[in-house]
Design a protein around this motif. Structure first.
Motif, PDB file in Angstrom:
ATOM      1  N   TYR A 174       5.603   3.000  -6.263  1.00 55.61           N
ATOM      2  CA  TYR A 174       5.156   1.814  -5.542  1.00 55.61           C
ATOM      3  C   TYR A 174       3.635   1.620  -5.515  1.00 55.61           C
ATOM      4  O   TYR A 174       3.159   0.658  -4.927  1.00 55.61           O
ATOM      5  CB  TYR A 174       5.650   1.877  -4.088  1.00 55.61           C
ATOM      6  N   ASN A 175       2.882   2.517  -6.130  1.00 53.46           N
ATOM      7  CA  ASN A 175       1.414   2.439  -6.023  1.00 53.46           C
ATOM      8  C   ASN A 175       0.719   2.317  -7.365  1.00 53.46           C
ATOM      9  O   ASN A 175      -0.394   2.792  -7.548  1.00 53.46           O
ATOM     10  CB  ASN A 175       0.886   3.667  -5.266  1.00 53.46           C
ATOM     11  N   SER A 176       1.364   1.682  -8.319  1.00 51.63           N
ATOM     12  CA  SER A 176       0.773   1.516  -9.652  1.00 51.63           C
ATOM     13  C   SER A 176      -0.214   0.358  -9.667  1.00 51.63           C
ATOM     14  O   SER A 176      -0.140  -0.554  -8.833  1.00 51.63           O
ATOM     15  CB  SER A 176       1.878   1.277 -10.691  1.00 51.63           C
ATOM     16  N   THR A 177      -1.128   0.408 -10.624  1.00 51.70           N
ATOM     17  CA  THR A 177      -2.134  -0.645 -10.785  1.00 51.70           C
ATOM     18  C   THR A 177      -1.951  -1.316 -12.140  1.00 51.70           C
ATOM     19  O   THR A 177      -1.819  -0.634 -13.160  1.00 51.70           O
ATOM     20  CB  THR A 177      -3.557  -0.068 -10.687  1.00 51.70           C
ATOM     21  N   PHE A 178      -1.946  -2.638 -12.149  1.00 54.66           N
ATOM     22  CA  PHE A 178      -1.758  -3.385 -13.387  1.00 54.66           C
ATOM     23  C   PHE A 178      -2.866  -4.409 -13.575  1.00 54.66           C
ATOM     24  O   PHE A 178      -3.543  -4.807 -12.623  1.00 54.66           O
ATOM     25  CB  PHE A 178      -0.408  -4.116 -13.378  1.00 54.66           C
ATOM     26  N   LYS A 179      -3.034  -4.851 -14.820  1.00 53.03           N
ATOM     27  CA  LYS A 179      -3.976  -5.910 -15.147  1.00 53.03           C
ATOM     28  C   LYS A 179      -3.245  -7.257 -15.134  1.00 53.03           C
ATOM     29  O   LYS A 179      -2.031  -7.313 -15.332  1.00 53.03           O
ATOM     30  CB  LYS A 179      -4.584  -5.667 -16.535  1.00 53.03           C
ATOM     31  N   THR A 180      -3.984  -8.328 -14.931  1.00 52.08           N
ATOM     32  CA  THR A 180      -3.391  -9.664 -14.942  1.00 52.08           C
ATOM     33  C   THR A 180      -2.700  -9.939 -16.270  1.00 52.08           C
ATOM     34  O   THR A 180      -1.628 -10.558 -16.324  1.00 52.08           O
ATOM     35  CB  THR A 180      -4.472 -10.731 -14.698  1.00 52.08           C
ATOM     36  N   SER A 181      -3.293  -9.447 -17.352  1.00 53.05           N
ATOM     37  CA  SER A 181      -2.742  -9.675 -18.688  1.00 53.05           C
ATOM     38  C   SER A 181      -1.387  -8.999 -18.893  1.00 53.05           C
ATOM     39  O   SER A 181      -0.648  -9.364 -19.811  1.00 53.05           O
ATOM     40  CB  SER A 181      -3.725  -9.190 -19.754  1.00 53.05           C
ATOM     41  N   ASP A 182      -1.057  -8.015 -18.057  1.00 54.08           N
ATOM     42  CA  ASP A 182       0.241  -7.344 -18.178  1.00 54.08           C
ATOM     43  C   ASP A 182       1.395  -8.304 -17.919  1.00 54.08           C
ATOM     44  O   ASP A 182       2.523  -8.040 -18.347  1.00 54.08           O
ATOM     45  CB  ASP A 182       0.335  -6.168 -17.191  1.00 54.08           C
ATOM     46  N   PHE A 183       1.118  -9.398 -17.221  1.00 51.47           N
ATOM     47  CA  PHE A 183       2.172 -10.343 -16.846  1.00 51.47           C
ATOM     48  C   PHE A 183       2.071 -11.660 -17.624  1.00 51.47           C
ATOM     49  O   PHE A 183       2.699 -12.647 -17.258  1.00 51.47           O
ATOM     50  CB  PHE A 183       2.117 -10.607 -15.342  1.00 51.47           C
ATOM     51  N   GLU A 184       1.286 -11.632 -18.708  1.00 51.31           N
ATOM     52  CA  GLU A 184       1.123 -12.799 -19.565  1.00 51.31           C
ATOM     53  C   GLU A 184       1.653 -12.497 -20.965  1.00 51.31           C
ATOM     54  O   GLU A 184       1.480 -11.389 -21.474  1.00 51.31           O
ATOM     55  CB  GLU A 184      -0.367 -13.170 -19.672  1.00 51.31           C
TER      56      GLU A 184
END
Length: 199
Positions: A174-184
């Protein structure tokens, strides 16, 4: 008498825990998560398939050998590995749940009524979510949660169409970090894909 009341009160509190209480806590935990990183196995009439799911707020990306999906909060891209097509839609809430099964838990209260399943497992809560409306595409839905962490472990779904699927969550953070581009959708990674825009 006072001692007896002090002993009995906590026991009553435990027994009064309802399926709705547990689902609300599980839902709140998912909503509060910084970033969810999940590995799962999907079992259905078509066989078994491993996949990964990354989510942050409403955004998510789902990857498997058969297809990949990206949702940036507005548009939903789905790449089909067999046809090499990428479709773009503005998804409905129902379509989002079909792509991201964690949405069944996060937003259960709007479409489902929770109750404890007759199936019992040590250290687990198994909860049946019954559709509130007959128009719901789901016929039956069972969620198995870890009793200590309230993290989902199994999501079993039967649709009115007859399609059955069991999602076994092998690991979830539950504590992972993602970039905005990961969802594009990254068009450069699929240069030969045909784009079908259905928005």
């Amino acid at each position: 008498m006072l001692l007896a009341m002090l002993i009995i009160a906590p026991i009553k509190g435990l027994s009064a825990t309802t399926a709705a209480d547990i689902m609300k806590r599980a839902s709140d935990n998912l909503k509060a998560a910084k970033g969810v990183n999940c590995k799962f196995t999907l079992s259905s009439d078509q066989g078994k398939m491993a996949g990964t799911l990354k989510a942050s707020g409403a955004k998510f990306t789902l990857s498997s050998p058969a297809s990949s999906t990206w949702y940036n909060g507005k548009n939903l891209w789905t790449y089909n590995a067999a046809t090499k097509e990428t479709t773009i839609v503005t998804p409905t809430a129902s379509e989002l749940r079909e792509c991201n099964p964690l949405e069944y838990i996060k937003g259960y209260y709007s479409a489902f009524t929770p109750s404890f399943s007759k199936s019992k497992r040590t250290g687990k809560y198994t909860i049946t979510l019954s559709p509130k409306k007959k128009s719901n595409e789901v016929k039956t839905l069972d969620v198995t949660l870890n009793a200590k962490t309230l993290k989902p472990e199994i999501i079993s779904i039967v649709l009115k169409s007859g399609y059955k699927s069991v999602i076994t969550i092998n690991s979830i953070e539950y504590n992972s970090t993602f970039k905005t581009s990961d969802f594009e959708y990254q068009k450069s990674k699929f240069p030969k894909a045909q784009i079908v825009d259905l928005r």
